[in-house]
Design an enzyme around this catalytic site. Structure first.
Site: not given
Length: 354
Positions: A220, A258-259, A319, A287, A240
């Site tokens: 992350d 989904h972001d 979504e 997801e 990244d």
């Protein structure tokens, strides 16, 4: 249909509308009171007590005004969040499966998720939703409310970043446990697994505990992994995902894609594909898949609400239907994929193969 039938149908719809509209006028009250219950620690107090609690016992334990607490409990028991058990002094209050999900900790806790979504930071963008829809200028409601996107805001505000990490850890406990229970075959034959956008490492901790032959990599952004606790069998790596992903037998991507819009998702998935072996490698995507048609499991409404959350809190996130996932996965260069719903969750497991 006769004029009489149409008139009768109209009267029924009018009657229903008179009731339904109140849900939208005062719909905010329910989550606000539930948030209050979490902050007061009502469920935790009853659990620690070892059984039901009377109002005076609860008021004394929590340090609350008994009259106000009585009204809170009347509201929550009416919604069957807690149980009211009659006794010689009136009522005692007991836990339910739903109230245990409001505890600060526990195997089924959803408290952190609720506290994130009901925080002032996350509520503010909803007031700008119509402006975002009207302008469609590429700036999310979150940016209109806070002047920057959710990721930069989190990087600059550690308290909000911690709220996000705790909420995602809460989500990971439920989803990963459900995957291990319902479709553990996704982890078969792999000795290393990288969790892309893995937050504080909760998901990898659960995986390596259940599958000790797997070496876990929690990947992350630097400010996220810097705050992640140490965990046996899990290596924290900062980076990244748009630039590169650590090498592993498989990549795990949960509640990340989904972001982002389609092009960003394709870029992330391409980096995941580069990180795994061409032979026997896989990308495990966890997801939501929105059904095109009727509900199959009663959770379509939740999936559609999540889509609205993505609209309010991200620039291009959403979504996706299975058709939309097909486009993203194939555009990223994967040859085949499978989809399997996770029982009693809003998510599915999508396994993509090079």
């Amino acid at each position: 249909m006769s004029a009489w039938d149409k008139e009768e149908e109209s009267e029924e719809e009018e009657s229903q509308a008179r009731l339904e509209i109140w849900k939208y006028i005062f719909g905010f009250v329910e989550p606000a009171v539930v948030k209050c219950a979490i902050e007061l620690g009502i469920a935790d107090a009853i659990e620690s007590h070892g059984g039901s609690m009377t109002l005076p016992e609860m008021s004394s334990t929590l340090g609350c005004d008994p009259s106000l607490l009585n009204r809170i409990m009347r509201f929550l028991t009416h919604r069957k969040i807690f149980k009211a058990i009659p006794n010689s002094h009136g009522f005692a209050y007991a836990q339910t499966p739903l109230s245990r999900r409001l505890m600060r900790d526990g195997p089924h806790s959803m408290a952190a998720f609720l506290l994130l979504e009901s925080s002032p930071v996350m509520l503010a963008p909803w007031h700008s939703l119509s402006a975002s829809v009207l302008l469609a200028d590429g700036n999310s409601s979150f940016e209109k409310a806070h002047g920057e996107d959710v990721w930069r805001y989190a990087a600059e505000n550690p308290d909000h970043s911690n709220l996000i990490n705790e909420a995602m850890a809460c989500h990971a406990k439920l989803s990963v446990s459900a995957i291990i229970e319902g479709c553990s075959e996704v982890f078969d034959g792999i000795s290393s697994l990288v969790d892309v956008g893995g937050g504080n490492g909760t998901a990898m901790h659960i995986v390596v505990k259940a599958c000790p032959w797997i070496r876990g990599i929690n990947f992350d952004l630097p400010h996220v992994v810097d705050a992640a606790p140490k965990c046996d069998g899990v290596e924290h790596v900062a980076g990244d995902m748009f630039l590169s992903v650590p090498k592993a037998d498989a990549a795990f991507v949960m509640a990340v894609l989904h972001d982002w819009g389609d092009e960003e998702c394709i870029q992330i998935l391409k980096k995941c594909r580069e990180a795994i072996p061409r032979e026997n490698g896989r990308v495990i995507i966890v997801e939501t898949v929105i059904e095109e048609g009727g509900e199959k499991d009663g959770l379509k409404n939740v999936r559609l609400m999540l889509d609205m959350v993505m609209m309010a809190h991200t620039n291009l996130g959403k979504e996706r239907t299975q058709k939309e996932w097909d486009y993203v996965i194939k555009s990223a260069g994967f040859s085949t994929y499978t989809v399997k719903a996770i029982h009693n969750t809003v998510n599915s497991v999508i396994m993509a193969f090079p």
